[in-house]
Design a protein around this motif. Structure first.
Motif, PDB file in Angstrom:
ATOM      1  N   VAL A  80       0.834  -1.205   0.000  1.00 46.36           N
ATOM      2  CA  VAL A  80       0.000   0.000   0.000  1.00 46.36           C
ATOM      3  C   VAL A  80       0.871   1.258   0.000  1.00 46.36           C
ATOM      4  O   VAL A  80       0.567   2.232  -0.693  1.00 46.36           O
ATOM      5  CB  VAL A  80      -0.968  -0.010   1.200  1.00 46.36           C
ATOM      6  CG1 VAL A  80      -1.699   1.312   1.331  1.00 46.36           C
ATOM      7  CG2 VAL A  80      -1.953  -1.162   1.072  1.00 46.36           C
ATOM      8  N   GLU A  81       1.952   1.235   0.727  1.00 42.14           N
ATOM      9  CA  GLU A  81       2.848   2.401   0.761  1.00 42.14           C
ATOM     10  C   GLU A  81       3.478   2.685  -0.599  1.00 42.14           C
ATOM     11  O   GLU A  81       3.903   3.802  -0.862  1.00 42.14           O
ATOM     12  CB  GLU A  81       3.945   2.193   1.798  1.00 42.14           C
ATOM     13  CG  GLU A  81       3.438   2.305   3.213  1.00 42.14           C
ATOM     14  CD  GLU A  81       4.514   2.085   4.256  1.00 42.14           C
ATOM     15  OE1 GLU A  81       5.469   1.320   4.005  1.00 42.14           O
ATOM     16  OE2 GLU A  81       4.386   2.692   5.323  1.00 42.14           O
ATOM     17  N   ARG A  82       3.521   1.719  -1.483  1.00 39.28           N
ATOM     18  CA  ARG A  82       4.124   1.885  -2.802  1.00 39.28           C
ATOM     19  C   ARG A  82       3.155   2.416  -3.857  1.00 39.28           C
ATOM     20  O   ARG A  82       3.576   2.777  -4.952  1.00 39.28           O
ATOM     21  CB  ARG A  82       4.721   0.563  -3.264  1.00 39.28           C
ATOM     22  CG  ARG A  82       5.869   0.116  -2.384  1.00 39.28           C
ATOM     23  CD  ARG A  82       6.340  -1.273  -2.778  1.00 39.28           C
ATOM     24  NE  ARG A  82       7.271  -1.804  -1.820  1.00 39.28           N
ATOM     25  CZ  ARG A  82       8.582  -1.605  -1.851  1.00 39.28           C
ATOM     26  NH1 ARG A  82       9.111  -0.866  -2.797  1.00 39.28           N
ATOM     27  NH2 ARG A  82       9.367  -2.135  -0.931  1.00 39.28           N
ATOM     28  N   ILE A  83       1.870   2.443  -3.547  1.00 35.04           N
ATOM     29  CA  ILE A  83       0.899   2.964  -4.514  1.00 35.04           C
ATOM     30  C   ILE A  83       1.140   4.465  -4.647  1.00 35.04           C
ATOM     31  O   ILE A  83       1.119   5.192  -3.657  1.00 35.04           O
ATOM     32  CB  ILE A  83      -0.552   2.689  -4.063  1.00 35.04           C
ATOM     33  CG1 ILE A  83      -0.782   1.181  -3.885  1.00 35.04           C
ATOM     34  CG2 ILE A  83      -1.542   3.275  -5.071  1.00 35.04           C
ATOM     35  CD1 ILE A  83      -2.109   0.834  -3.222  1.00 35.04           C
ATOM     36  N   PRO A  84       1.384   4.946  -5.866  1.00 38.45           N
ATOM     37  CA  PRO A  84       1.690   6.367  -6.039  1.00 38.45           C
ATOM     38  C   PRO A  84       0.512   7.276  -5.701  1.00 38.45           C
ATOM     39  O   PRO A  84      -0.646   6.878  -5.868  1.00 38.45           O
ATOM     40  CB  PRO A  84       2.020   6.490  -7.533  1.00 38.45           C
ATOM     41  CG  PRO A  84       2.213   5.101  -8.030  1.00 38.45           C
ATOM     42  CD  PRO A  84       1.428   4.199  -7.117  1.00 38.45           C
ATOM     43  N   PRO A  85       0.787   8.495  -5.259  1.00 40.54           N
ATOM     44  CA  PRO A  85      -0.287   9.467  -5.049  1.00 40.54           C
ATOM     45  C   PRO A  85      -1.093   9.631  -6.337  1.00 40.54           C
ATOM     46  O   PRO A  85      -0.540   9.626  -7.438  1.00 40.54           O
ATOM     47  CB  PRO A  85       0.462  10.757  -4.705  1.00 40.54           C
ATOM     48  CG  PRO A  85       1.778  10.296  -4.172  1.00 40.54           C
ATOM     49  CD  PRO A  85       2.108   9.048  -4.941  1.00 40.54           C
TER      50      PRO A  85
END
Length: 121
Positions: A16-21
């Motif tokens: 989840v932390e890797r999903i780009p803004p």
């Protein structure tokens, strides 16, 4: 991540932390990306531990913001310029065709996310 987290939960939160803004993945997308679990398992991890990561980037497949969290999620979507559209009733909904991220490197010059541990290929 805390060493007290179950291994699967840690992997979900790292993904989840890797999903780009400005982009989203469905619960099923995250499970598929990790090649482990399913949408319900990802949802459970997010319900228990997701407050420390950009939770609004993991969504239902229909593009509707989570009940009870819609106003906060919409603030994040607008801040991040996540593609939205209006339903026939005038309610904002994610434009899944444009907002959905497949885990591939970002092509618009943004940060390229690294590989998620445990993901093949």
């Amino acid at each position: 991540m805390s060493e007290e987290l179950p291994a699967y939960a840690e992997r979900v939160l790292e993904a989840v932390e890797r999903i780009p803004p400005g982009r989203v993945m469905t619960y099923g997308d995250v499970a598929e990306w990790l090649d482990e679990g399913g949408p319900r398992q990802v949802g459970r991890v997010m319900a228990l531990y997701g407050g420390a990561v950009p939770w609004w980037r993991v969504v239902r497949s229909d593009g509707l913001p989570l009940p009870g969290h819609a106003a906060r999620a919409l603030e994040h979507y607008r801040t991040e310029a996540t593609p939205l559209r209006l339903t026939a009733g005038g309610d904002p909904r994610l434009d899944m065709r444009r907002a959905r991220w497949d885990g591939a490197p970002v092509q618009d010059g943004g940060e390229v996310p690294g590989e998620v541990p445990g993901r093949d290929g």
